[in-house]
Every structure is written in C-alpha cells, then in structure tokens.
Design a protein around this motif. Structure first.
Motif, short mmCIF file in Angstrom:
data_model
loop_
_atom_site.label_atom_id
_atom_site.label_comp_id
_atom_site.label_asym_id
_atom_site.label_seq_id
_atom_site.Cartn_x
_atom_site.Cartn_y
_atom_site.Cartn_z
N GLN A 197 -0.59 12.25 -1.59
CA GLN A 197 -0.14 13.63 -1.67
C GLN A 197 -1.33 14.56 -1.90
OE1 GLN A 197 3.05 14.67 -0.99
NE2 GLN A 197 3.15 12.51 -0.39
N GLN A 198 -2.36 14.06 -2.58
CA GLN A 198 -3.57 14.85 -2.80
C GLN A 198 -4.54 14.74 -1.62
OE1 GLN A 198 -5.32 13.64 -6.58
NE2 GLN A 198 -3.32 12.94 -7.28
N LEU A 199 -4.52 13.61 -0.94
CA LEU A 199 -5.51 13.34 0.10
C LEU A 199 -5.08 13.77 1.50
CD1 LEU A 199 -6.71 9.76 -0.92
CD2 LEU A 199 -7.91 11.91 -1.29
N ARG A 200 -3.82 14.07 1.69
CA ARG A 200 -3.35 14.28 3.07
C ARG A 200 -3.98 15.48 3.74
NH1 ARG A 200 2.96 15.98 1.88
NH2 ARG A 200 2.53 17.81 0.56
N GLU A 201 -4.41 16.48 2.99
CA GLU A 201 -5.00 17.67 3.59
C GLU A 201 -6.50 17.54 3.81
OE1 GLU A 201 -3.30 20.08 4.79
OE2 GLU A 201 -1.36 19.47 3.97
N SER A 202 -7.19 16.81 2.92
CA SER A 202 -8.65 16.73 3.04
C SER A 202 -9.16 15.55 2.23
CB SER A 202 -9.32 18.02 2.56
OG SER A 202 -9.03 18.24 1.19
N GLN A 203 -10.41 15.21 2.46
CA GLN A 203 -11.07 14.16 1.70
C GLN A 203 -12.32 14.72 1.03
OE1 GLN A 203 -13.17 11.12 3.93
NE2 GLN A 203 -13.04 12.30 5.83
N HIS A 204 -12.65 14.18 -0.14
CA HIS A 204 -13.83 14.62 -0.87
C HIS A 204 -14.53 13.41 -1.50
CE1 HIS A 204 -12.53 18.78 -0.35
NE2 HIS A 204 -11.33 18.40 -0.76
N PRO A 205 -14.95 12.45 -0.69
CA PRO A 205 -15.63 11.28 -1.26
C PRO A 205 -16.97 11.68 -1.86
CG PRO A 205 -15.88 11.28 1.12
CD PRO A 205 -14.94 12.41 0.79
N SER A 206 -17.34 11.01 -2.93
CA SER A 206 -18.62 11.29 -3.56
C SER A 206 -19.74 10.46 -2.96
CB SER A 206 -18.54 11.01 -5.06
OG SER A 206 -18.28 9.62 -5.28
N THR A 207 -19.37 9.39 -2.23
CA THR A 207 -20.35 8.39 -1.84
C THR A 207 -20.19 7.96 -0.39
OG1 THR A 207 -20.39 7.53 -4.10
CG2 THR A 207 -21.24 6.08 -2.37
N LEU A 208 -21.31 7.91 0.31
CA LEU A 208 -21.37 7.27 1.63
C LEU A 208 -21.90 5.87 1.41
CD1 LEU A 208 -21.60 6.95 4.75
CD2 LEU A 208 -23.80 8.15 4.60
N LEU A 209 -21.15 4.88 1.83
CA LEU A 209 -21.60 3.49 1.72
C LEU A 209 -21.78 2.92 3.13
CD1 LEU A 209 -20.59 0.80 -0.79
CD2 LEU A 209 -20.76 0.21 1.63
N PHE B 92 0.84 -1.20 0.00
CA PHE B 92 0.00 0.00 0.00
C PHE B 92 0.88 1.25 0.00
CE2 PHE B 92 -1.72 3.38 2.66
CZ PHE B 92 -2.90 3.68 2.01
N GLN B 93 1.88 1.25 0.86
CA GLN B 93 2.79 2.40 0.95
C GLN B 93 3.47 2.66 -0.39
OE1 GLN B 93 6.69 1.88 2.90
NE2 GLN B 93 5.99 3.42 4.38
N GLU B 94 3.91 1.59 -1.02
CA GLU B 94 4.60 1.72 -2.30
C GLU B 94 3.66 2.29 -3.37
OE1 GLU B 94 7.91 1.34 -4.87
OE2 GLU B 94 7.78 1.10 -2.69
N ASN B 95 2.40 1.85 -3.35
CA ASN B 95 1.45 2.26 -4.38
C ASN B 95 0.88 3.66 -4.16
OD1 ASN B 95 1.64 -0.17 -5.79
ND2 ASN B 95 0.04 -1.14 -4.57
N TYR B 96 0.72 4.06 -2.90
CA TYR B 96 -0.05 5.28 -2.63
C TYR B 96 0.70 6.39 -1.92
CZ TYR B 96 -4.22 2.57 -3.88
OH TYR B 96 -5.14 1.82 -4.54
N CYS B 97 1.82 6.10 -1.27
CA CYS B 97 2.45 7.09 -0.39
C CYS B 97 3.74 7.69 -0.93
CB CYS B 97 2.71 6.47 0.99
SG CYS B 97 1.20 5.94 1.82
N ARG B 98 4.08 7.40 -2.15
CA ARG B 98 5.25 8.05 -2.75
C ARG B 98 4.97 9.53 -2.98
NH1 ARG B 98 9.27 5.27 -5.15
NH2 ARG B 98 9.25 2.99 -5.02
N GLU B 99 5.99 10.26 -3.37
CA GLU B 99 5.84 11.70 -3.58
C GLU B 99 4.80 12.02 -4.64
OE1 GLU B 99 9.47 13.73 -4.26
OE2 GLU B 99 10.35 13.20 -2.34
N ASP B 100 4.67 11.14 -5.62
CA ASP B 100 3.67 11.37 -6.67
C ASP B 100 2.44 10.49 -6.47
OD1 ASP B 100 4.90 8.96 -7.11
OD2 ASP B 100 5.07 9.19 -9.29
N GLY B 101 2.28 9.94 -5.25
CA GLY B 101 1.18 9.03 -4.97
C GLY B 101 -0.11 9.76 -4.62
N LEU B 102 -1.17 8.97 -4.51
CA LEU B 102 -2.51 9.52 -4.26
C LEU B 102 -2.59 10.29 -2.96
CD1 LEU B 102 -5.49 9.72 -5.10
CD2 LEU B 102 -5.86 7.49 -4.05
#
Length: 221
Positions: free
Chosen positions: A26-38, A14-24
């Motif tokens: 980097q966009q999510l660390r400040e806030s979340q904007h989910p479209s769906t409550l499940l 997970f860390q390798e896929n999402y937590c690199r400098e160009d990983g997801l």
C-alpha cells in the motif's frame, strides 16, 4: 510441476504478507525509495534480499553473471549501465554494494577459459569485462593452486567493478560530494560468512563471521 506449485504457493504467502490493505505494498504501489543499489551475481544460491533479510522496496538489485560492472563507454552493455544510472540519478540511492561470492561459475569459466558454445559464446564474451581481474591474478598469484586463483579472482573482480563504477561521471560526482558510498562484499558459501573490503587494510575482512560449528560433547557421569 511440483516446482511451479511451490512457486505459486509462495506467491500466495507473499500476497498474504504484503498485499493486504494494511500491507507494505500500500505504501510502495505509487513509488519506490530504496536506499541501496546492490549489484550481485545471477547465481541461484546468492539471493540478495534473502541474504540481507530485506523487504520489498529496500534494495534496487542488478544481477548478472559474476556481478560485473563494465567500464563507462559509449558501447557499454546498456542493461547494467542503465540500471546503475537509474538507481543513482533517478532514485538517488545512498550506497552501492557489489556483492561477489565463492564458487562463482562465471569466474571459473573465465579462469579455465571455458567456451560454452562456439557459435554464440555469450558467457565468454561477457566475462571479458573481468579480464583485468584475471590478468592481475595470473600475474601476481601464478604459484597458487587453481582453486586459490579462482577465489582471488572472485575478490579482484569485486574491486574492478568498484573501480569501474567510478568511471561513470555522475556517480563519481556523488561519491566525491559524499552523497554516495561504495562497498565491496564477498559471500563465502563454504563458511556461511560475509566479508567486506577494507581500503585501509587492503583486504577483505569479516563483517559476519562463520557460525561456530564446534560440537561440544558433555562429560558423562
């Protein structure tokens, strides 16, 4: 220990896929904007992100035994109600999906009147929030087998949860303003299929049909 090692190795991937400098993240660390409550069940076989192929940040997930939404009252369990409130009022999700499934242990306990522990009885106390679904099935399908009744109750419980969502005034206002949509989904474990409730047909209809498991045997020369 093997399970723990597997989990740790999984986090490393997970860390390798999402937590690199160009990983997801980097966009999510400040806030979340989910479209769906499940709103789903705790069952280990029914992981919402895995079932829907969702990345982190796409789903705001509430899980409890039997994917129950209690009615909005002053004494409603705050864990579920507060999560719904946060998703709808703060995150302003666009849709709510209540995801039930076949072979639900909570519904089985409800229909079979199972008491796990007479001293605490947490499961039975929680499942009382689904008593309306049980009563409806007992009344309308008394002639059906226990297995058929449990399946019917799993689906009826999804519809009761959808009805209960509308008892939250701030959620109802967003639905009426067409800013929020509600959906009832049912994962059929046996068939590997996904059904959705159609208000027009008043039935659960396939969204994703079962895989074709037909074995084709070729002609021998």
């Amino acid at each position: 220990m093997r399970d723990l090692e597997k989990f740790i190795a999984g986090f490393s991937r997970f860390q390798e896929n999402y937590c690199r400098e160009d990983g997801l993240f980097q966009q999510l660390r400040e806030s979340q904007h989910p479209s769906t409550l499940l709103i789903g069940c705790c069952d280990s076989r029914v992981d919402p992100a895995l079932l829907t192929g969702s990345d982190p940040g796409e789903l705001f997930v509430v899980r409890n035994i039997a994917n129950i939404v209690p009615t909005c009252t002053p004494d409603a369990p705050p864990g579920v109600s507060s999560a719904i409130e946060f998703a709808v009022c703060s995150l302003q999700v666009e849709r709510v999906i209540v995801l039930g499934h076949s072979r639900c242990g909570g519904i089985r306990a409800l229909m079979d009147d199972v008491v796990v522990d007479a001293e605490t009885d947490f499961v039975s106390r929680w499942m009382r929030f689904a008593a309306r679904a049980k009563a409806q099935v007992r009344r309308e399908l008394a002639h059906k087998t226990p297995q058929q009744q449990r399946r019917a109750c799993e689906m009826a419980n999804i519809l009761c949860s959808l009805d209960n969502l509308l008892s939250y005034p701030w959620l109802r206002r967003r639905v009426e303003a067409q800013q929020l949509s509600l959906h009832g989904w049912y994962f059929d474990l046996e068939e590997g299929a996904l059904l959705a409730y159609s208000p027009r047909q008043q039935a659960f209809l396939p969204l994703v049909c079962p895989l074709d498991r037909t074995v084709h045997i070729g002609h021998r020369g």
